[in-house]
Design a protein around this motif. Structure first.
Motif, PDB file in Angstrom:
ATOM      1  N   MET A  52       0.957  -1.017   0.067  1.00  0.00           N
ATOM      2  CA  MET A  52       0.059  -0.129   0.064  1.00  0.00           C
ATOM      3  C   MET A  52       0.953   1.200  -0.168  1.00  0.00           C
ATOM      4  O   MET A  52       1.833   1.424   0.908  1.00  0.00           O
ATOM      5  CB  MET A  52      -1.075  -0.248   1.191  1.00  0.00           C
ATOM      6  CG  MET A  52      -1.891   1.247   1.409  1.00  0.00           C
ATOM      7  SD  MET A  52      -2.888   0.730   2.704  1.00  0.00           S
ATOM      8  CE  MET A  52      -3.623   2.488   2.784  1.00  0.00           C
ATOM      9  N   ALA A  53       0.604   2.008  -0.802  1.00  0.00           N
ATOM     10  CA  ALA A  53       1.399   3.462  -1.177  1.00  0.00           C
ATOM     11  C   ALA A  53       1.000   4.183   0.012  1.00  0.00           C
ATOM     12  O   ALA A  53      -0.071   4.546   0.528  1.00  0.00           O
ATOM     13  CB  ALA A  53       1.280   3.909  -2.484  1.00  0.00           C
ATOM     14  N   LYS A  54       1.992   4.880   0.386  1.00  0.00           N
ATOM     15  CA  LYS A  54       2.073   6.000   1.609  1.00  0.00           C
ATOM     16  C   LYS A  54       1.664   7.221   1.027  1.00  0.00           C
ATOM     17  O   LYS A  54       1.987   7.522   0.034  1.00  0.00           O
ATOM     18  CB  LYS A  54       3.535   6.265   2.402  1.00  0.00           C
ATOM     19  CG  LYS A  54       3.306   6.905   3.410  1.00  0.00           C
ATOM     20  CD  LYS A  54       4.831   6.991   4.381  1.00  0.00           C
ATOM     21  CE  LYS A  54       4.440   7.715   5.623  1.00  0.00           C
ATOM     22  NZ  LYS A  54       5.726   8.053   6.325  1.00  0.00           N
ATOM     23  N   LEU A  55       0.652   8.035   1.498  1.00  0.00           N
ATOM     24  CA  LEU A  55       0.083   9.170   0.981  1.00  0.00           C
ATOM     25  C   LEU A  55       1.270  10.266   1.395  1.00  0.00           C
ATOM     26  O   LEU A  55       2.029  10.223   2.508  1.00  0.00           O
ATOM     27  CB  LEU A  55      -0.948   9.922   1.947  1.00  0.00           C
ATOM     28  CG  LEU A  55      -2.293   9.162   1.571  1.00  0.00           C
ATOM     29  CD1 LEU A  55      -3.532   9.550   2.292  1.00  0.00           C
ATOM     30  CD2 LEU A  55      -2.728   9.305   0.264  1.00  0.00           C
ATOM     31  N   GLN A  56       1.417  10.969   0.360  1.00  0.00           N
ATOM     32  CA  GLN A  56       2.429  12.187   0.522  1.00  0.00           C
ATOM     33  C   GLN A  56       1.988  13.109   1.497  1.00  0.00           C
ATOM     34  O   GLN A  56       0.662  13.452   1.358  1.00  0.00           O
ATOM     35  CB  GLN A  56       2.544  12.764  -0.962  1.00  0.00           C
ATOM     36  CG  GLN A  56       4.204  13.345  -1.194  1.00  0.00           C
ATOM     37  CD  GLN A  56       4.245  13.726  -2.753  1.00  0.00           C
ATOM     38  OE1 GLN A  56       3.284  14.246  -3.309  1.00  0.00           O
ATOM     39  NE2 GLN A  56       5.261  13.320  -2.900  1.00  0.00           N
ATOM     40  N   SER A  57       2.671  13.571   2.167  1.00  0.00           N
ATOM     41  CA  SER A  57       2.555  14.939   3.386  1.00  0.00           C
ATOM     42  C   SER A  57       2.322  16.143   2.474  1.00  0.00           C
ATOM     43  O   SER A  57       3.372  16.941   2.094  1.00  0.00           O
ATOM     44  CB  SER A  57       3.571  14.806   4.130  1.00  0.00           C
ATOM     45  OG  SER A  57       3.108  16.158   5.006  1.00  0.00           O
ATOM     46  N   SER A  58       1.227  16.377   1.810  1.00  0.00           N
ATOM     47  CA  SER A  58       1.050  17.842   1.169  1.00  0.00           C
ATOM     48  C   SER A  58      -0.264  18.486   1.803  1.00  0.00           C
ATOM     49  O   SER A  58      -0.893  18.078   2.615  1.00  0.00           O
ATOM     50  CB  SER A  58       0.775  17.435  -0.322  1.00  0.00           C
ATOM     51  OG  SER A  58      -0.637  16.992  -0.475  1.00  0.00           O
TER      52      SER A  58
ATOM     53  N   LYS B  83      -2.681  19.330   0.363  1.00  0.00           N
ATOM     54  CA  LYS B  83      -4.157  18.990   0.029  1.00  0.00           C
ATOM     55  C   LYS B  83      -4.443  17.597   0.643  1.00  0.00           C
ATOM     56  O   LYS B  83      -5.575  17.665   1.457  1.00  0.00           O
ATOM     57  CB  LYS B  83      -4.021  18.498  -1.613  1.00  0.00           C
ATOM     58  CG  LYS B  83      -5.157  18.099  -2.191  1.00  0.00           C
ATOM     59  CD  LYS B  83      -4.959  17.623  -3.626  1.00  0.00           C
ATOM     60  CE  LYS B  83      -6.225  17.043  -4.214  1.00  0.00           C
ATOM     61  NZ  LYS B  83      -5.933  16.667  -5.761  1.00  0.00           N
ATOM     62  N   ASN B  84      -3.538  16.949   1.053  1.00  0.00           N
ATOM     63  CA  ASN B  84      -3.610  15.629   1.783  1.00  0.00           C
ATOM     64  C   ASN B  84      -4.198  15.963   3.449  1.00  0.00           C
ATOM     65  O   ASN B  84      -4.892  15.343   3.885  1.00  0.00           O
ATOM     66  CB  ASN B  84      -2.737  14.682   1.824  1.00  0.00           C
ATOM     67  CG  ASN B  84      -2.348  14.083   0.327  1.00  0.00           C
ATOM     68  OD1 ASN B  84      -3.367  13.983  -0.458  1.00  0.00           O
ATOM     69  ND2 ASN B  84      -1.383  13.739   0.004  1.00  0.00           N
ATOM     70  N   MET B  85      -3.629  17.032   3.848  1.00  0.00           N
ATOM     71  CA  MET B  85      -3.746  17.257   5.161  1.00  0.00           C
ATOM     72  C   MET B  85      -5.070  18.040   5.204  1.00  0.00           C
ATOM     73  O   MET B  85      -5.845  17.389   6.121  1.00  0.00           O
ATOM     74  CB  MET B  85      -2.751  18.502   5.650  1.00  0.00           C
ATOM     75  CG  MET B  85      -1.527  17.841   5.896  1.00  0.00           C
ATOM     76  SD  MET B  85      -0.135  18.938   6.900  1.00  0.00           S
ATOM     77  CE  MET B  85       0.017  19.969   5.378  1.00  0.00           C
ATOM     78  N   VAL B  86      -5.706  18.911   4.233  1.00  0.00           N
ATOM     79  CA  VAL B  86      -6.842  19.374   4.377  1.00  0.00           C
ATOM     80  C   VAL B  86      -7.955  18.167   4.264  1.00  0.00           C
ATOM     81  O   VAL B  86      -8.992  18.288   4.921  1.00  0.00           O
ATOM     82  CB  VAL B  86      -7.039  20.449   3.387  1.00  0.00           C
ATOM     83  CG1 VAL B  86      -8.608  20.821   3.161  1.00  0.00           C
ATOM     84  CG2 VAL B  86      -6.041  21.759   3.583  1.00  0.00           C
ATOM     85  N   LEU B  87      -7.755  17.162   3.433  1.00  0.00           N
ATOM     86  CA  LEU B  87      -8.571  16.138   2.878  1.00  0.00           C
ATOM     87  C   LEU B  87      -8.592  15.202   4.291  1.00  0.00           C
ATOM     88  O   LEU B  87      -9.688  15.004   4.669  1.00  0.00           O
ATOM     89  CB  LEU B  87      -8.042  15.392   2.045  1.00  0.00           C
ATOM     90  CG  LEU B  87      -9.088  14.102   1.462  1.00  0.00           C
ATOM     91  CD1 LEU B  87     -10.491  14.559   1.097  1.00  0.00           C
ATOM     92  CD2 LEU B  87      -8.212  13.366   0.596  1.00  0.00           C
TER      93      LEU B  87
END
Length: 201
Positions: A1-7, A9-13
């Motif tokens: 499973m791929a790790k989500l990138q810390s960005s 957009k991802n933090m807001v989501l």
């Protein structure tokens, strides 16, 4: 499973998802407890009405509010047919702990006649001694004391209005009368207390 990138957009989501789940959980708990909370409030009002009427069938219980130092002060006040105060119960208050919260017992202390209002003939013009009245304010909580006495004055004004008599007192109260088979409840909603003091409540 791929790790989500810390960005951003991802933090807001992620935060949005957490907020939605928390809001849904709070709404669910509210819906489950709403009826029980309303029932407890009704029972508290009924108990307060009985307490301030002191078991007398000729007494009248009036609900009244005023804005205190910390928020709304809501009381149930009992009067005998001549307008003597039989008792009061504080139904709601957000006053400063250890200061304004003393309204719960301060004005019914029989050992201190300067602050006790129980048994007094109400006149719609109760004031704290600092304002030229006869009632001792709670130490360091004058605004709470003024608001409390304003609520008592408003209740008395409505009590007299129910009897068809006018009272010379400042009030902006409105009345809601709810009649049941056993009781008549008069609710009084007062104007805001706008007086403020430096340095304390």
């Amino acid at each position: 499973m791929a790790k989500l990138q810390s960005s951003f957009k991802n933090m807001v989501l992620s935060l949005t998802c957490i907020t939605l789940v928390a809001a849904a959980a709070l709404a669910g708990v509210y819906m489950l407890t709403k009826t029980q909370i309303e029932q407890q409030q009704r029972e508290a009002q009924d108990a307060a009405r009985l307490a301030v009427m002191c078991g007398r069938e000729d007494a009248v219980a009036i609900e009244t509010t005023a804005d205190g130092f910390g928020g709304v002060i809501r009381l149930m006040v009992g009067f005998d047919p001549e307008g003597h105060i039989l008792g009061y119960e504080v139904l709601e208050q957000q006053e400063t702990p250890g200061l304004g919260t003393h309204i719960v017992e301060w004005f019914k202390n029989a050992a201190k006649p300067g602050q006790n209002i129980i048994g007094r003939k109400a006149n719609g013009q109760f004031k704290v001694s600092k304002d030229g009245g006869e009632i001792d304010a709670i130490t360091a909580a004058t605004i709470s004391s003024r608001a409390f006495l304003k609520a008592i004055n408003d209740a008395y004004t409505q009590f007299m209005a129910q009897k068809g008599e006018e009272v010379e007192a400042w009030t902006g109260a409105t009345t809601i009368i709810n009649e049941t088979a056993d009781t008549t409840q008069i609710s009084v909603v007062s104007d805001n207390v706008t007086e403020k003091e430096e340095g304390n409540e």
